[in-house]
Enzyme design. Sequence first.
Site, short mmCIF file in Angstrom:
data_model
loop_
_atom_site.label_atom_id
_atom_site.label_comp_id
_atom_site.label_asym_id
_atom_site.label_seq_id
_atom_site.Cartn_x
_atom_site.Cartn_y
_atom_site.Cartn_z
N SER A 128 -99.92 -162.22 -18.40
CA SER A 128 -99.89 -161.34 -19.57
C SER A 128 -98.68 -161.70 -20.42
O SER A 128 -97.54 -161.65 -19.93
CB SER A 128 -99.79 -159.89 -19.12
OG SER A 128 -99.28 -159.10 -20.18
N ASP A 187 -105.47 -155.33 -13.51
CA ASP A 187 -104.36 -155.44 -14.47
C ASP A 187 -103.32 -154.37 -14.22
O ASP A 187 -103.58 -153.18 -14.37
CB ASP A 187 -104.96 -155.28 -15.89
CG ASP A 187 -103.92 -155.50 -16.98
OD1 ASP A 187 -102.81 -155.95 -16.67
OD2 ASP A 187 -104.25 -155.21 -18.15
N GLY A 188 -102.11 -154.82 -13.86
CA GLY A 188 -100.99 -153.89 -13.73
C GLY A 188 -100.34 -153.94 -12.36
O GLY A 188 -100.99 -153.67 -11.36
N GLY A 189 -99.07 -154.36 -12.33
CA GLY A 189 -98.33 -154.35 -11.07
C GLY A 189 -98.79 -155.39 -10.06
O GLY A 189 -98.50 -155.26 -8.87
N HIS A 204 -103.65 -163.53 -20.99
CA HIS A 204 -103.98 -162.13 -21.25
C HIS A 204 -103.08 -161.63 -22.38
O HIS A 204 -101.86 -161.72 -22.31
CB HIS A 204 -103.75 -161.32 -19.97
CG HIS A 204 -104.13 -159.88 -20.06
ND1 HIS A 204 -105.44 -159.44 -19.99
CD2 HIS A 204 -103.37 -158.77 -20.20
CE1 HIS A 204 -105.46 -158.10 -20.06
NE2 HIS A 204 -104.21 -157.67 -20.21
N MET A 253 -107.66 -151.01 -14.46
CA MET A 253 -106.22 -150.79 -14.66
C MET A 253 -105.62 -150.28 -13.34
O MET A 253 -106.05 -149.25 -12.81
CB MET A 253 -105.99 -149.76 -15.77
CG MET A 253 -106.43 -150.21 -17.15
SD MET A 253 -105.76 -151.78 -17.68
CE MET A 253 -103.99 -151.46 -17.62
N MET A 263 -105.52 -151.82 -26.48
CA MET A 263 -105.12 -150.44 -26.19
C MET A 263 -104.85 -149.82 -27.55
O MET A 263 -103.70 -149.58 -27.95
CB MET A 263 -103.87 -150.46 -25.29
CG MET A 263 -104.18 -150.95 -23.88
SD MET A 263 -102.72 -151.49 -22.96
CE MET A 263 -102.66 -153.22 -23.44
N MET A 311 -101.00 -153.15 -28.10
CA MET A 311 -100.65 -151.72 -27.99
C MET A 311 -100.31 -151.17 -29.36
O MET A 311 -99.65 -151.85 -30.15
CB MET A 311 -99.44 -151.58 -27.06
CG MET A 311 -99.71 -152.14 -25.68
SD MET A 311 -98.22 -152.09 -24.69
CE MET A 311 -98.88 -152.60 -23.10
N ASP A 357 -102.01 -158.52 -24.55
CA ASP A 357 -102.00 -157.05 -24.57
C ASP A 357 -101.68 -156.52 -25.97
O ASP A 357 -100.62 -156.84 -26.53
CB ASP A 357 -100.92 -156.52 -23.61
CG ASP A 357 -101.38 -156.56 -22.17
OD1 ASP A 357 -102.49 -156.08 -21.88
OD2 ASP A 357 -100.61 -157.07 -21.33
N GLY A 402 -99.82 -149.20 -21.17
CA GLY A 402 -98.75 -148.93 -22.13
C GLY A 402 -97.48 -149.71 -21.88
O GLY A 402 -96.73 -149.98 -22.82
N PHE A 403 -97.22 -150.09 -20.65
CA PHE A 403 -95.98 -150.79 -20.33
C PHE A 403 -96.21 -151.86 -19.28
O PHE A 403 -97.03 -151.66 -18.37
CB PHE A 403 -94.92 -149.81 -19.79
CG PHE A 403 -94.59 -148.73 -20.77
CD1 PHE A 403 -93.67 -148.94 -21.79
CD2 PHE A 403 -95.24 -147.50 -20.69
CE1 PHE A 403 -93.40 -147.94 -22.71
CE2 PHE A 403 -94.97 -146.50 -21.61
CZ PHE A 403 -94.05 -146.72 -22.63
N HIS A 405 -106.72 -157.51 -24.64
CA HIS A 405 -106.84 -156.17 -24.07
C HIS A 405 -106.40 -155.19 -25.14
O HIS A 405 -105.20 -155.07 -25.43
CB HIS A 405 -105.94 -156.11 -22.82
CG HIS A 405 -105.90 -154.77 -22.17
ND1 HIS A 405 -105.03 -154.47 -21.15
CD2 HIS A 405 -106.62 -153.64 -22.39
CE1 HIS A 405 -105.21 -153.22 -20.76
NE2 HIS A 405 -106.16 -152.69 -21.51
N GLY A 436 -97.99 -159.91 -15.48
CA GLY A 436 -96.97 -160.14 -16.51
C GLY A 436 -95.62 -160.41 -15.89
O GLY A 436 -95.18 -161.56 -15.76
N SER A 437 -94.95 -159.33 -15.43
CA SER A 437 -93.58 -159.47 -14.95
C SER A 437 -93.48 -160.37 -13.72
O SER A 437 -92.48 -161.07 -13.54
CB SER A 437 -92.97 -158.09 -14.68
OG SER A 437 -93.87 -157.29 -13.95
C1 DX5 Z 1 -100.31 -152.63 -19.18
C2 DX5 Z 1 -100.85 -153.98 -19.57
C3 DX5 Z 1 -100.71 -155.03 -18.51
C4 DX5 Z 1 -99.28 -155.37 -18.21
C5 DX5 Z 1 -99.15 -156.19 -16.99
O1 DX5 Z 1 -100.57 -151.72 -20.19
O2 DX5 Z 1 -102.23 -153.88 -19.86
O3 DX5 Z 1 -101.43 -156.19 -18.86
O4 DX5 Z 1 -98.66 -156.06 -19.26
O5 DX5 Z 1 -97.80 -156.35 -16.72
P1 DX5 Z 1 -97.22 -156.24 -15.24
O6 DX5 Z 1 -97.86 -157.36 -14.46
O7 DX5 Z 1 -95.76 -156.41 -15.43
O8 DX5 Z 1 -97.61 -154.90 -14.70
ZN ZN Z 2 -103.44 -155.71 -20.09
#
Ligand code: DX5
Ligand code: ZN
Length: 234
Positions: free
Chosen positions: A7, A176-178, A32, A137, A68, A36, A34, A142-143, A66, A198-199
């Site tokens: 991401s 997606d997420g964590g 990916h 999700m 949002m 927002m 994102d 959002g983050f 994606h 992402g991270s």
């Molecule tokens: C959250 C996003 C994710 C996010 C993933 O709203 O849709 O795609 O950026 O980032 P990590 O992998 O750091 O959770």
């Molecule tokens: Zn995403």
Amino acid sequence: MAEIAPSILAADFARLGAEVEDVLAAGADLIHFDVMDNHYVPNLSVGPLVLSALRRHGIEAPIDVHLMVKPVDRIIGEFIEAGACAVAIHPEASEHPHRSLALIREGGAEAGLALNPGTPISVLEPLLGSTDYVLMMSVNPGFGGQSFLPGSLERTRAVRRLLDESGHSKVGVAIDGGIKVDNIGKAAAAGADTFIAGSAIFGVPEEAPSRRDDYRRVVAAMRDEIGRHVEGGA
Ligand code: DX5
Ligand code: ZN
């Protein structure tokens, strides 16, 4: 086949073109993207201009968007025109999710339905024939950098089962997420086929002489974990 999708939200935006080149060279399968809007989610990221800049920079890999964003319909075509191969929407952000998914397909992209941790899986049922992939999700949107919600594994299993039992086994499940090296195997075993991170990728500590090698280390470790949990998965 398992696909790893970094991401860009966690990338260094000042060097976005090079960051995307580096993760692709490191073995990522798609990107990916994102989006927002500070309305549907409490954060603001990037729009179609940045996507078309990546295409102009020479990025040819698939980019999944994606959204949002609420309202969402008006902006779908702009992202497809900018170079999206797949676009996911949240049913809560659309007055008519069936219409939004149809707009994505009419534009020539794959249509994704994103399910928040609190969204009942039954929302998917009337939309099965209109959905090319489900975006599970595993955090609230959002983050970046949030912790994986453990209930997401059971929900992923339930969605995979629903798809298979309803004759939609070709519909993909992205998570997606964590997502990190230490939970990606479990997500694979639960039935996800695309892993958004992402991270875990862009935030990997600098150890190698180049970022590309740092990213390669994480992507390879993720594939190993998927392979350990799913036969023939990685
Ligand atoms: C959250 C996003 C994710 C996010 C993933 O709203 O849709 O795609 O950026 O980032 P990590 O992998 O750091 O959770
Ligand atoms: Zn995403």
